[in-house]
Design a protein around this motif. Structure first.
Motif, PDB file in Angstrom:
ATOM      1  N   SER A  58       0.839  -1.206   0.000  1.00  0.00           N
ATOM      2  CA  SER A  58       0.000   0.000   0.000  1.00  0.00           C
ATOM      3  C   SER A  58       0.870   1.251   0.000  1.00  0.00           C
ATOM      4  N   GLU A  72      -6.939  -0.903   4.091  1.00  0.00           N
ATOM      5  CA  GLU A  72      -7.033  -1.433   5.456  1.00  0.00           C
ATOM      6  C   GLU A  72      -5.919  -2.449   5.609  1.00  0.00           C
ATOM      7  N   ASP A 103      -5.364  -6.019  -4.366  1.00  0.00           N
ATOM      8  CA  ASP A 103      -4.452  -6.491  -3.324  1.00  0.00           C
ATOM      9  C   ASP A 103      -4.707  -7.980  -3.071  1.00  0.00           C
TER      10      ASP A 103
HETATM   11 MG    MG Z   1      -1.857  -2.894   2.275  1.00  0.00          MG
END
Ligand code: MG
Ligand code: GTP
Length: 428
Positions: A58, A72, A103
């Motif tokens: 991320s 998250e 993801d």
């Molecule tokens: Mg992540």
């Protein structure tokens, strides 16, 4: 053209055509037309991030697009690998980009290390596109293309070698997606170790036959830079959205007690190289490769699986209807075969059950006969006993009667005795 126009054209004498030209005429404006059309249409770009939990996926995405995407944190206790796509509408100048970041949550954490969900996700996006293409009323123009254009594979900076999970997963993905391997958190490994690690990784990828994405060198404009960059793979990157003051400039960096690692400093890491290659130079090639190589392969396999095939030079051209008919016949005969198989199975099962029932009946019968025999035997014994008892009772009764008779005789005899004595007394 209408029929009347056609007639007019065929009946009329051939006349020299005249064209009034206003300004510049030429097809050299075609590229401009294409650009304008594409800009109006907008672009989509889909990135798949694969790497273990907490490897910096991320952070890198945020650093790449200089924004903060809502994310998250994944837990280390996910039950299985789950794909989480998130789409964002980005705009730069007048260009709209629909960016999807997918993801692979929980990857590398599981004991069973299942990469199936990733493969399935990629296939599902191809399937959606294929279904849209096969529709009678298709709308590919405004279709939201979710096919994965690039897979950023995050390698843990161990300095040793690739994990077997990395090799297995990349091998499974390489025919389905453009893989760009990157060494994550490259600030945690020394420069000399990093150099050796890169060589080792490339060696292992080659020896295991893993095909990673090669920046194209067929376009003169980018051939040189792409060739240089290919030699730098896998990129060793550092991600950070934190801004640190270096000199009199604020730069994105990671600050440590012993110094600052600048994300966009090429002496510190390959982040700039990755950004250049991924976004500025090769984004379109990644999209094109996805369509012309990976999707094409999926489509070909899928259509062949469905029974479609191209004609070879000599045979009849490929006919959809014939293929459909052939497939239908094949399906029906398969259905019939399955039906017959099931019927046969049912008959066999019935026979088996019948046999079992007969066997049970026979056993029951035997048991019954056996019990009956035992019962008769018992009955016979009881009968014998009864008879013996009766005989004994009779004998006893006889003995009793004899005894009684004897007793009464004896009694009679004793009662006669005094009388005789009296008679005798009278005689004297
Ligand atoms: Mg992540
Ligand atoms: P999940 O989504 O939970 O799997 O994690 P992730 O892979 O998205 O990792 P994330 O970006 O959340 O980063 C996890 C931790 O690593 C954070 O504390 C980051 O600050 C840190 N981190 C991210 N990138 C780097 C890096 O390049 N170097 C170092 N040293 N730490 C980093």
């Amino acid at each position: 053209m209408a029929a009347t126009d056609l007639e007019r054209v065929s009946n009329a004498e051939p006349e020299p055509r005249s064209l009034s030209l206003g300004g510049h005429v030429g097809f050299d404006s075609l590229p401009d037309q294409l650009v304008s059309k594409s800009v109006t249409q907008g672009f989509s770009f889909n990135i798949l991030c694969v790497g273990e939990t907490g490897i910096g996926k991320s952070t890198l995405m945020n650093t790449l697009f200089n924004t903060t995407f809502e994310t998250e944190e994944a837990s280390h206790h996910e039950e299985c690998v789950r794909l989480r796509p998130q789409t964002y509408d980005l705009q730069e100048s007048n260009v709209h980009l629909k960016l999807t970041i997918v993801d692979a949550v929980g990857f590398g954490d599981q004991i069973n290390k299942d990469d199936r969900p990733i493969v399935d996700y990629i296939d599902a996006q191809f399937e959606n596109y294929l279904q849209e293409e096969l529709k009678i009323r298709r709308s590919l123009f405004d279709y939201h293309d979710t096919r994965i254009h690039v897979c950023l594979y995050f390698i843990t900076p161990t300095g040793h070698s690739l994990k077997s999970l990395d090799l297995v997963t990349m091998k499974k993905l390489d025919s389905k997606v453009n893989i760009i391997p990157i060494i994550a958190k490259a600030d945690t490994i020394s420069k000399s170790e990093l150099h050796k690690f890169k060589i080792k990784i490339m060696g292992e990828l080659v020896s295991n036959g893993v095909q990673i994405y090669q920046f194209p060198t067929d376009d003169e404009a980018v051939a040189e830079i792409n060739a240089v960059m290919n030699a730098h793979l896998p990129f060793a990157v550092v991600g950070s959205t934190e801004e640190v003051k270096v000199g009199n400039k604020l730069v994105r960096a990671r600050q440590y007690p012993w110094g600052v690692v600048q994300v966009e400093n090429e002496n510190h890491c390959d982040f700039v190289k990755l950004r250049e290659m991924l976004i500025r130079v090769n984004m379109e090639d990644l999209r094109e490769q996805t369509h012309s190589r990976h999707y094409e392969l999926y489509r070909r396999c899928k259509l062949e699986e469905m029974g479609f095939q191209d004609s070879d030079g000599d045979s009849q051209p490929f006919s959809l209807q014939e293929t459909y008919e052939a497939k239908r016949k094949e399906f029906l005969s398969e259905l019939q075969r399955k039906e017959e198989e099931m019927r046969q199975m049912f008959v066999n099962k019935v026979k088996e059950t019948e046999l079992e029932l007969k066997e049970k009946e026979r056993e029951l019968h035997e048991k019954f006969e056996h019990l009956k025999r035992i019962h008769q035997e018992e009955k016979r014994k009881v009968e014998e006993k009864r008879r013996e008892l009766e005989e004994e009772t009779n004998a006893f009764n006889c003995r009793k009667a004899a005894m009684e008779a004897l007793q009464s005789q004896a009694l009679h005899a004793t009662s006669q005795q005094p009388l005789r004595k009296d008679k005798d007394k009278k005689k004297f």
